[in-house]
Design an enzyme around this catalytic site. Structure first.
Site, PDB file in Angstrom:
ATOM      1  N   GLU A  43      -8.943 -14.480  13.331  1.00 45.97           N
ATOM      2  CA  GLU A  43     -10.634 -13.499  13.939  1.00 45.97           C
ATOM      3  C   GLU A  43     -10.732 -13.195  12.510  1.00 45.97           C
ATOM      4  O   GLU A  43     -10.106 -12.093  11.479  1.00 45.97           O
ATOM      5  CB  GLU A  43     -10.615 -12.900  14.791  1.00 45.97           C
ATOM      6  CG  GLU A  43     -11.487 -11.862  14.962  1.00 45.97           C
ATOM      7  CD  GLU A  43     -11.274 -11.048  15.552  1.00 45.97           C
ATOM      8  OE1 GLU A  43     -12.594 -10.200  15.574  1.00 45.97           O
ATOM      9  OE2 GLU A  43     -10.913 -11.348  16.583  1.00 45.97           O
ATOM     10  N   LYS A 132     -11.911 -10.359  25.657  1.00 47.45           N
ATOM     11  CA  LYS A 132     -11.033  -9.677  24.864  1.00 47.45           C
ATOM     12  C   LYS A 132     -11.270  -8.085  25.494  1.00 47.45           C
ATOM     13  O   LYS A 132     -12.145  -7.269  25.526  1.00 47.45           O
ATOM     14  CB  LYS A 132     -11.822  -9.403  23.309  1.00 47.45           C
ATOM     15  CG  LYS A 132     -10.586  -8.264  22.419  1.00 47.45           C
ATOM     16  CD  LYS A 132     -11.312  -8.375  21.356  1.00 47.45           C
ATOM     17  CE  LYS A 132     -13.056  -7.303  21.111  1.00 47.45           C
ATOM     18  NZ  LYS A 132     -13.537  -7.167  19.506  1.00 47.45           N
TER      19      LYS A 132
END
Length: 217
Positions: A43, A132
């Protein structure tokens, strides 16, 4: 990549490396080291100047053997620039219905950031591929994750924020679909004088810890 594809990718790898720094000049080099150590999901945080260019560079360099997402996605415009750069998934720090809607329109699955039970449930109902849980360490770590999973065992969770090597096994053993790590994994590797050799060592250790839970659901 669609929602279920990203879920499968997380199950197959269990680890997401988060690239965040003052600038993105070392993102591609660090990504290459991480990939060589076995990290396949990365990411790149949009809060880093040059992140979108780095995403495009990493995609070209590593090809389809790596999954490169854009992180810190908060605005609809972030979705578009991430998609145009070649990101294969998005990661948000918050629950924004407009961002989720645009991501679905662009065909990008989302790991949606949330913290409270209500936010986590909302993120899942808006179509997140996974949620998340951030910042996990600040709210109790593994104890908080277990408390969340008790009433919502169907939601795939990715604890993020202060996840160290010693935490990986506990989070995955407790049912997380994956863990995401930034500083504990990257260390100083994204700085001009940072050690990529040390990064390779840390990455191998994280990969080995996560590998014990690969393909387990």
């Amino acid at each position: 990549m669609i929602q279920h594809d990203l879920q499968d990718t997380l199950i197959e790898n269990r680890l997401v490396a988060i690239l965040r720094a003052a600038d993105a000049s070392r993102f591609a080099d660090a990504a290459t080291v991480l990939h060589a150590a076995g990290v396949r999901v990365l990411e790149a945080a949009l809060t880093t100047p040059g992140a979108t260019d780095a995403i495009a560079t990493i995609r070209k360099k590593l090809g389809d053997d790596a999954h490169i997402g854009a992180g810190s996605v908060r605005e609809v415009s972030d979705v578009d620039k991430s998609a145009d750069a070649g990101a294969t998934f998005l990661v948000t720090p918050t629950v924004n219905p407009l961002v989720m809607e645009r991501a679905h329109e662009r065909g990008l699955p989302v790991i949606c950031g949330a913290l409270t039970p209500t936010e986590i449930d909302q993120a899942w109902r808006l179509g997140a591929a996974a949620v998340k849980v951030f910042p996990i360490a600040a709210v109790g770590g593994i104890a908080y994750l277990r408390a969340i999973r008790a009433p919502m065992p169907d939601i795939p969770l990715v604890p993020t924020g202060g996840v160290h090597l010693a935490d990986v096994a506990n989070y995955l053993e407790s049912g997380s679909i994956a863990v995401a790590a930034a500083t504990p994994l990257l260390g100083d590797a994204l700085t001009s004088k940072g050690s990529l050799t040390d990064l390779a060592t840390r990455a191998s250790e994280f990969v080995a810890a996560a590998a014990k839970y690969v393909s387990r659901t």
